[in-house]
Design a protein around this motif. Structure first.
Motif, PDB file in Angstrom:
ATOM      1  N   PHE A  44       0.362  -1.413  -0.023  1.00  0.00           N
ATOM      2  CA  PHE A  44      -0.333  -0.277   0.036  1.00  0.00           C
ATOM      3  C   PHE A  44       0.696   1.372   0.128  1.00  0.00           C
ATOM      4  O   PHE A  44       0.890   1.843  -0.506  1.00  0.00           O
ATOM      5  N   VAL A  45       1.906   1.190   1.195  1.00  0.00           N
ATOM      6  CA  VAL A  45       3.077   2.524   1.007  1.00  0.00           C
ATOM      7  C   VAL A  45       3.395   2.317  -0.965  1.00  0.00           C
ATOM      8  O   VAL A  45       4.135   3.486  -1.106  1.00  0.00           O
ATOM      9  N   ALA A  46       4.033   1.063  -1.379  1.00  0.00           N
ATOM     10  CA  ALA A  46       4.343   1.476  -2.180  1.00  0.00           C
ATOM     11  C   ALA A  46       3.258   1.841  -3.903  1.00  0.00           C
ATOM     12  O   ALA A  46       3.599   2.827  -5.046  1.00  0.00           O
ATOM     13  N   ALA A  48       1.016   3.825  -2.931  1.00  0.00           N
ATOM     14  CA  ALA A  48       1.657   6.088  -2.481  1.00  0.00           C
ATOM     15  C   ALA A  48       1.850   6.470  -3.350  1.00  0.00           C
ATOM     16  O   ALA A  48       1.972   7.162  -3.586  1.00  0.00           O
ATOM     17  N   ASP A  49       3.601   6.208  -3.256  1.00  0.00           N
ATOM     18  CA  ASP A  49       4.991   6.573  -4.809  1.00  0.00           C
ATOM     19  C   ASP A  49       3.816   6.388  -6.151  1.00  0.00           C
ATOM     20  O   ASP A  49       4.433   7.598  -5.959  1.00  0.00           O
ATOM     21  N   ARG A  50       3.410   5.289  -6.399  1.00  0.00           N
ATOM     22  CA  ARG A  50       2.727   5.287  -7.751  1.00  0.00           C
ATOM     23  C   ARG A  50       1.962   6.524  -8.276  1.00  0.00           C
ATOM     24  O   ARG A  50       1.974   7.357  -9.070  1.00  0.00           O
ATOM     25  N   ARG A  52       1.552   9.214  -6.538  1.00  0.00           N
ATOM     26  CA  ARG A  52       2.379  10.830  -5.825  1.00  0.00           C
ATOM     27  C   ARG A  52       2.754  11.108  -7.434  1.00  0.00           C
ATOM     28  O   ARG A  52       2.408  12.261  -7.768  1.00  0.00           O
TER      29      ARG A  52
END
Lengths: 93, 273
Positions: A44-46, A48-50, A52
């Motif tokens: 889920f953190v990864a 978020a990167d995409r 952004r």
């Protein structure tokens, strides 16, 4: 707009969790990140990167989830995220 | 934030809050095997960044989305990894927030480079101890898990049954425990003994659960570290980060405001968040 956001979210999910797994799952607005996709917290953190990278700092998943606990976060659906993206884009239009 | 390469290893790093020169840098160190930076990302890192810090989170080697390596899992390597990452990011002096095994890394980092560690919040920290038996509880748990994983082929069964998340977590734990030197590296890791603890120069906030298996480490920190404050969380065991997030923030945000110069959010005082 939200159809396009749905397409983008599905593409990003495929990058994060791998195409072969997603072949077995039909992703729609009601798909949950936890129960349906089995998304790990770190994935889920990864995601978020995409988000952004694609939408800019306006779509800030960390801010979106800041008021939720981890169980609420994992109960989120793809549609919740797509709506958040649409609302953010409308606010910045 | 992109990955950072330090000591030849690719580390997954996340930053929250702008990297303004005036903001204190707070670096988060997670626990072993099943843990990764997401346990901070979803709990205390956001509120710490909201309070005015530049929060830096990374996955330890072989954990989360950082590169797996065959070896280098002891605390000394973890300390070298930490400073390697800070050098790559251009951060010289930082505060640390550490959970569980991250605590022994934080303590050894503060002893190795007191000029670079301005303060520490140690949550359920392993490490403080009188003798080399400190790591036994941790090792016993991990070794029992390793045997089960090796013989049950549990990960394969779960993945086949469609339990993707649990299957992947167990497969990752199996890889770390059974196919790296992690257990041997941990067995060789020395505790942080009272004489060393007495030499810790920076302020320390220690937070432990009342029923935690490592609660004695908290009492030892309080007795030996000159600038230590101990907060015991009533009714909690080892999982205070996830299960006691609101109380943890009520204690650590004012502490960080005092020692790192962040703000005290209004919500922290009322516990409304």
């Amino acid at each position: 707009m939200s159809d396009d956001a749905l397409t983008q979210v599905v593409r990003m999910l495929a990058e994060v969790v791998g195409e072969d797994f997603l072949l077995d799952v039909e992703i729609g607005r009601d798909t949950t990140f936890n129960d349906d996709l089995g998304l790990e917290s770190i994935e889920f953190v990864a995601l978020a990167d995409r988000l952004r990278d694609h939408y800019g700092d306006g779509v800030d998943l960390a801010a979106f989830i800041a008021g939720m606990d981890i169980d609420e976060i994992m109960d989120l659906t793809v549609g919740d995220l797509v709506d958040h993206i649409a609302a953010t884009e409308a606010a910045h239009a | 934030m992109p990955d950072v390469t330090a000591r030849g290893v690719r580390f997954h790093v996340q930053a929250i809050g702008p990297p303004d020169p005036g903001r204190p840098v707070v670096v988060f160190l997670h626990g072993l095997v099943l843990d990764n930076l997401s346990s901070f990302y979803y709990t205390i890192a956001g509120p710490v960044a909201d309070a005015g810090a530049h929060a830096v989170l990374y996955d330890l080697r072989g954990h989360g989305r950082s590169e797996p390596t065959p070896d280098g899992y002891g605390a000394d390597d973890a300390v070298a990894d930490l400073f390697g990452i800070l050098d790559a990011l251009g951060h010289h002096r930082v505060h640390l927030v550490a959970n569980s095994f991250g605590g022994v890394v934080a303590l050894k980092a503060a002893l190795a480079r007191p000029d670079r560690i301005a303060g520490m919040v140690l949550i359920e920290a392993y490490g403080p101890g009188e003798d080399a038996g400190w790591v036994e509880g941790l090792l016993n748990t991990l070794t029992a898990s390793a045997l089960g994983l090796e013989y049950d082929r549990l990960a394969d069964q779960l993945l086949a049954a469609g339990w993707r998340k649990t299957g992947r977590q167990i497969a990752a734990a199996d890889a770390l425990i059974n196919r790296t030197t992690l257990l041997d590296d941990l067995a060789r890791t020395e505790p942080v003994r009272p004489a060393e603890l007495a030499a810790v120069r920076c302020p320390v906030l220690a937070v432990y659960g009342q029923h935690s298996d490592v609660a004695e480490a908290g009492r030892l920190l309080l007795r030996t570290v000159p600038g230590c404050t101990l907060h015991v969380m009533a009714g909690h065991a080892h999982t205070v980060l996830r299960e006691g997030t609101a109380e943890l923030l009520e204690v650590m945000l004012p502490w960080l405001a005092h020692h790192a110069g962040t703000r005290v959010p209004v919500t922290a005082a009322g516990g409304a968040r």
